[in-house]
Design an enzyme around this catalytic site. Structure first.
Site, short mmCIF file in Angstrom:
data_model
loop_
_atom_site.label_atom_id
_atom_site.label_comp_id
_atom_site.label_asym_id
_atom_site.label_seq_id
_atom_site.Cartn_x
_atom_site.Cartn_y
_atom_site.Cartn_z
N SER A 63 0.83 -1.20 0.00
CA SER A 63 0.00 0.00 0.00
C SER A 63 0.86 1.25 0.00
O SER A 63 0.58 2.22 -0.72
CB SER A 63 -0.93 0.00 1.22
OG SER A 63 -1.90 -1.02 1.13
N ALA A 157 -4.74 -0.17 -2.76
CA ALA A 157 -4.06 0.25 -1.53
C ALA A 157 -5.08 0.42 -0.40
O ALA A 157 -6.19 0.91 -0.63
CB ALA A 157 -3.33 1.57 -1.75
N LYS A 158 -4.67 0.01 0.80
CA LYS A 158 -5.51 0.30 1.98
C LYS A 158 -5.05 1.66 2.50
O LYS A 158 -4.28 1.77 3.47
CB LYS A 158 -5.36 -0.80 3.03
CG LYS A 158 -6.44 -0.74 4.11
CD LYS A 158 -6.38 -2.00 4.98
CE LYS A 158 -7.38 -1.93 6.13
NZ LYS A 158 -8.78 -1.99 5.66
N ALA A 159 -5.47 2.69 1.79
CA ALA A 159 -4.99 4.05 2.02
C ALA A 159 -6.05 4.87 2.75
O ALA A 159 -7.25 4.76 2.47
CB ALA A 159 -4.65 4.71 0.69
N TYR A 163 -10.95 6.20 2.49
CA TYR A 163 -12.00 5.93 3.47
C TYR A 163 -12.85 7.16 3.78
O TYR A 163 -13.78 7.08 4.58
CB TYR A 163 -11.39 5.37 4.76
CG TYR A 163 -11.03 3.90 4.62
CD1 TYR A 163 -11.86 2.91 5.13
CD2 TYR A 163 -9.89 3.51 3.94
CE1 TYR A 163 -11.55 1.57 4.97
CE2 TYR A 163 -9.56 2.18 3.78
CZ TYR A 163 -10.40 1.20 4.29
OH TYR A 163 -10.09 -0.12 4.12
#
Length: 290
Positions: A63, A157-159, A163
Site C-alpha cells: 500500500s 491500496a488500503k490508504a 476511506y
C-alpha cells in the site's frame, strides 16, 4: 476498555520503540493529517496469534508503494513489532492497527518526498464490530457515493484517503438506524460495504463482487479459498443491483467484521440469516483459532 482512545493505559509502538499510550503524539503539521498520506492495516489476534500477520505486513508495504511512500521497515520487522506491542499490553485476543504515514518535515505542500515516513502499531481489545448484528443480521443503507474508477485512485491500496466516503456513508447509515452502508461502483455494479467485503448466497452457491475497483480483502480471500476447499462453488463476478433480490443470504467479511450476516439492504432487499452463512461464520472462527 472504555473512554477516549486518546486517554488510556498501555503501550504503543512508534518508530521502533514502545511509548506510553498517552505520549503517542504527532505534530499538527504532520503531512498525513493534511493530505491523507497514510496507509494502514486492521488485524485481529486470536489466542495470542495474529491471523495472517505476514500477509497484513506485506500488504501494508505494498500500500505504501502504491501511494509513492516507501515504508522504512521490512515485513519481518513489522511482524515482530506487532507481537512486541501485544505482549507489552498483555493481550491475547485483540485488534491490531498498523499505521504508516508521512510525518512533519521540511515539506508542507502537496509534495512531501523529504518528510519522514513513520510507523505506529496500536492494539486494543475490541468486540464484535457490528455488535448484536453479528448474530441477528446487519441492516445496510445504500450509499449515495460510489467506488471510483481505479484510473482515479490506487484502489488496491488500503490508504486512509480512500476511506473518506466510507466515513460519510456510515454516518448517513447510522442516522437511519443501519449498521453500515453498501457501495455501488462507478459503473453501477455492487461493490462493498464501508469497511468490509460483501458476499451473497443463492441455492448453496456463493456470489461476490469481482475486486477490480476496491480492496481485495485478506478475509475475503480467506473465505473464498475456505469455501472452495469445502467443495462450494464461488462466483467472483460483476453483480448488478437488480440481481440482489434473487439472493437468499448475504454476509460481510473483514478483519474487524469477521463474518457478519446481513438481514436487510435498503428498504427492499431482505435475507435469511441462513445455514450457509452460519456455517461459514463457524468455520472461519475455527480457522482463525486453529
Amino acid at each position: 476498555m472504555a473512554g477516549s482512545y486518546e486517554d488510556r493505559d498501555g503501550k504503543i509502538w512508534m518508530d521502533g520503540e514502545l511509548v506510553d499510550w498517552r505520549d503517542a503524539r504527532v505534530h499538527i503539521l504532520t503531512h498525513a493529517l493534511h493530505y491523507a498520506s497514510a496507509v494502514f492495516e486492521g488485524e485481529r489476534c486470536y489466542d495470542g496469534k495474529i491471523f495472517k500477520t505476514r500477509e497484513h505486513a506485506e500488504r501494508l508495504l505494498k500500500s505504501g508503494e502504491l501511494i509513492d511512500m516507501e515504508i522504512p521497515w521490512t515485513a519481518d520487522q513489522i511482524v515482530a513489532a506487532k507481537d512486541e506491542v501485544l505482549k507489552a499490553n498483555g493481550f491475547t485476543n485483540a485488534y491490531v492497527r498498523a499505521l504508516a504515514f508521512r510525518g512533519a518535515g521540511p515539506d508542507m505542500g502537496v509534495a512531501a518526498s523529504h518528510n519522514p515516513v513513520r510507523l505506529a502499531i496500536c492494539t486494543w481489545e475490541w468486540g464484535s464490530y457490528y455488535g448484536d448484528a453479528k448474530w441477528q443480521g446487519a441492516k445496510l443503507d445504500i450509499s449515495k457515493w460510489k467506488r471510483p474508477s481505479p484510473e482515479t485512485i490506487p484502489s488496491a491500496a488500503k490508504a486512509a484517503g480512500l476511506y473518506m466516503i466510507c466515513t460519510m456513508s456510515k454516518h448517513a447509515a447510522e442516522k437511519k438506524g443501519c449498521s453500515d452502508a453498501l457501495f455501488m461502483d462507478y459503473r453501477g455494479y455492487v461493490a462493498e460495504a464501508t469497511g468490509a467485503n460483501v458476499f451473497f448466497v443463492k441455492d448453496g452457491e456463493i456470489h461476490t463482487p469481482l475486486a477490480d475497483v476496491f480492496l481485495n480483502g485478506i478475509t475475503r480471500q480467506t473465505i473464498i479459498q475456505m469455501c472452495k476447499d469445502q467443495g462450494m462453488t464461488v462466483h467472483e463476478r460483476h453483480i448488478l443491483p437488480e440481481e440482489v433480490s434473487e439472493f437468499q443470504e448475504c454476509f460481510l467479511t473483514g478483519s474487524a467484521a469477521e463474518v457478519t450476516p446481513v438481514a436487510q439492504i435498503g428498504e427492499d432487499w431482505h435475507f435469511q440469516v441462513g445455514a450457509t452463512t452460519r456455517k461459514i461464520a463457524e468455520d472461519y472462527e475455527a480457522l482463525v483459532r486453529a
